[in-house]
Scaffold this active site. Structure first.
Site, PDB file in Angstrom:
ATOM      1  CE  LYS A 112      -4.118  -2.188   0.935  1.00 21.15           C
ATOM      2  NZ  LYS A 112      -3.616  -3.553   0.694  1.00 21.15           N
TER       3      LYS A 112
HETATM    4  C1  LIG Z   1      -3.969  -4.650  -0.048  1.00 19.01           C
HETATM    5  C2  LIG Z   1      -3.089  -5.859  -0.104  1.00 19.01           C
HETATM    6  C3  LIG Z   1      -3.255  -6.859  -1.095  1.00 19.01           C
HETATM    7  C4  LIG Z   1      -4.369  -6.835  -2.109  1.00 19.01           C
HETATM    8  O1  LIG Z   1      -4.225  -5.811  -3.046  1.00 19.01           O
HETATM    9  P1  LIG Z   1      -5.507  -5.293  -3.877  1.00 19.01           P
HETATM   10  O2  LIG Z   1      -5.035  -4.124  -4.627  1.00 19.01           O
HETATM   11  O3  LIG Z   1      -6.530  -4.927  -2.818  1.00 19.01           O
HETATM   12  O4  LIG Z   1      -5.951  -6.413  -4.726  1.00 19.01           O
HETATM   13  C5  LIG Z   1      -2.362  -7.919  -1.106  1.00 19.01           C
HETATM   14  N1  LIG Z   1      -1.381  -8.035  -0.182  1.00 19.01           N
HETATM   15  C6  LIG Z   1      -1.195  -7.098   0.772  1.00 19.01           C
HETATM   16  C7  LIG Z   1      -0.094  -7.298   1.763  1.00 19.01           C
HETATM   17  C8  LIG Z   1      -2.020  -5.981   0.849  1.00 19.01           C
HETATM   18  O5  LIG Z   1      -1.836  -5.072   1.816  1.00 19.01           O
END
Ligand SMILES: *Cc1c(COP(=O)(O)O)cnc(C)c1O
Length: 494
Positions: A112
């Site tokens: 993120k």
């Molecule tokens: C948010 C997240 C995901 C999923 O990503 P999306 O864009 O919501 O599909 C996968 N792994 C981690 C560690 C995340 O924080």
């Protein structure tokens, strides 16, 4: 470049799309067309560093931003004081045909950060361009990771502030520690007495309350969200697909123009959608492999063409993918519907009213040309963590391991041996206790102890971001009731 809503005709600039977040008709903003990146430009990417690659990709989307503005924003987001790895998003070789793209070297150790480090700067510039001179006040309800990533992104960005609500009984000890020790003069963290739904409903009500908005406005503030549907979170993610390809070229793992597959651990469909955008821009991508955990609403969708939320919600060891409604899928549906906003609106209404919709066989087949999907349960995930460590000496976090497992399934099912990149979304030390379970260590539940044990076992150093967490002073202690959240925000700004 202008942007359309997935549910209609509205046509806005990049800065307007970023400032608004969601379109007035409830749709998501999508680029009017996909800018093409010529093959000879691709071959110049390997010599660039991550910041230069980012500027090169972002300028296609952010047409109402000056080059200088983009450069400054990118530098503030991905500079060495933010990302601990010199390559920002390094690519590591696992075996002769498999690589890992590591997106977890930012302040919160998860992917993120790739978007939430840049978004605040884009948002601030977007406000300036549209004559918005009030302070942008971000409100977030979090079940864990997004809250901390937003706090770190907005921390000390002038003209913005970030207030995060977390459920008093609903986040892990590490997640709570991460949030309540956040520094910065414009961050606030408030515990809500209740669960995640209480916190989320409370924030939604604040966004919907005219009275609250007016009171904030009187204090010189305007509300905004840092939601994953914001265009300002999507476009930074397109960059690392290009960057990964550039790294493979640099490592002579692929020849210029040679196609690769990406396998992506998926929840809200934002990460993998950025890969699809990169492919549409000319990046040589063969298949995008969508990996879900036991909440496999997406793998069922890609197989049947039917999206249905009539199912049980499971808590898994990859919590950031525990999602039943993947909001960014709407942007793919828009392409699948041949950019027919009316049709997308119909599907979304069916989803809201009946909990499901069907795109039909023809559109399902069209998507299957690019996407392949499968899922992994907790047992598969733990087995994958162990296997990768034993075979390749690579330590995966549970989210990444879901993708690792699904890539094996894909290769077994299709015999496609195209070079593949697993998108590695979190540091294993962020989920140390569960990672340790993969090696039979299921007695250690304390995250710091589990981390120390992992460090002993693997020799991989625990990141500073985790290590120092125990020593940082707690700076946020506010608690409020579910119906007092607005007052808590106003108090914080008194
Ligand atoms: C948010 C997240 C995901 C999923 O990503 P999306 O864009 O919501 O599909 C996968 N792994 C981690 C560690 C995340 O924080």
């Amino acid at each position: 470049m202008s942007f359309f809503s997935t549910r209609g005709e509205s046509c806005v600039t990049a800065s307007q799309a970023i400032l608004r977040g969601i379109a007035p008709d409830g749709g998501l903003y999508v680029p009017a067309m996909f800018p093409g990146v010529r093959p000879e430009r691709l071959t110049s990417l390997p010599e660039m560093n991550y910041e230069q690659r980012a500027v090169n990709i972002l300028k296609h989307f952010l047409e109402d931003f000056s080059l200088r503005e983009i450069e400054d924003a990118v530098h503030a987001a991905y500079g060495p004081d933010r990302f601990t790895h010199p390559d920002v998003a390094p690519v590591k070789k696992l075996d002769s045909a498999t690589w890992a793209l590591e997106l977890f070297h930012g302040p919160t150790l998860a992917f993120k950060d790739m978007a939430l480090q840049l978004l605040p700067h884009l948002l601030k510039l977007s406000a300036e361009k549209n004559g918005e001179d009030r302070e942008i006040c971000i409100l977030v309800a979090t079940s864990g990771d997004t809250g901390k990533a937003a706090l770190e992104g907005f921390r000390d960005v002038p003209g913005t502030s970030c207030t995060v609500f977390y459920p008093l009984d609903g986040v892990s000890d590490v997640q709570k520690l991460q949030m309540v020790t956040t520094g910065g003069s414009n961050t606030r963290v408030i515990a809500v007495r209740g669960n995640f739904d209480d916190a989320q409903t409370g924030v939604k009500e604040l966004f919907g309350s005219e009275e609250f908005r007016e009171e904030m406005s009187r204090k010189g503030k305007t509300l905004s969200s840092a939601n994953s549907i914001n265009l300002g979170r999507l476009v930074p993610q397109v960059v690392y697909y290009f960057s990964a390809y550039a790294e493979l070229l640099k490592q002579h793992a692929v020849a210029p123009g040679e196609a690769v597959n990406f396998c992506v651990p998926t929840g809200n469909f934002g990460d993998i959608l950025a890969g699809y955008y990169a492919r549409n821009m000319g990046l040589p991508v063969n298949k995008l492999i969508c990996a879900s955990n036991r909440n496999n609403v997406l793998s069922d969708f890609f197989r049947s063409g039917i999206y249905s939320t009539h199912r049980t919600f499971f808590k898994t060891i990859s919590p950031s993918m525990d999602i039943l409604v993947s909001s960014n899928l709407e942007r793919l549906l828009y392409e699948a519907a041949d950019r027919d906003g009316e049709l997308v609106r119909t599907w979304m209404t069916q989803l809201k009213e009946c909990g499901s919709y069907s795109v039909g066989d023809q559109r399902r087949e069209w998507m299957a040309d690019v996407f392949w999907a499968d899922c992994a349960d907790n047992k598969d995930t733990l087995a994958e963590i162990r296997k990768r460590w034993e075979q390749d000496r690579y330590l995966m976090d549970p989210h990444t391991a879901v993708a690792g497992h699904v890539l094996r399934e894909y290769r077994n099912a299709t015999s496609d041996d195209t070079p593949a990149v697993i998108v590695s979304t979190a540091s294993p030390y962020k989920f140390a206790a569960d990672v340790l379970r993969a090696f039979g260590g299921d007695t250690v539940r304390d995250p710091f102890e589990a981390g120390a044990e992992l460090e002993r076992m693997t020799g991989l150093p625990m990141p500073e971001q985790v290590r120092r967490l125990r020593e940082l002073p707690v700076r946020h202690t506010a608690t409020c009731d579910r119906d007092k959240m607005g007052a808590a925000v106003l108090d914080a700004f008194a």
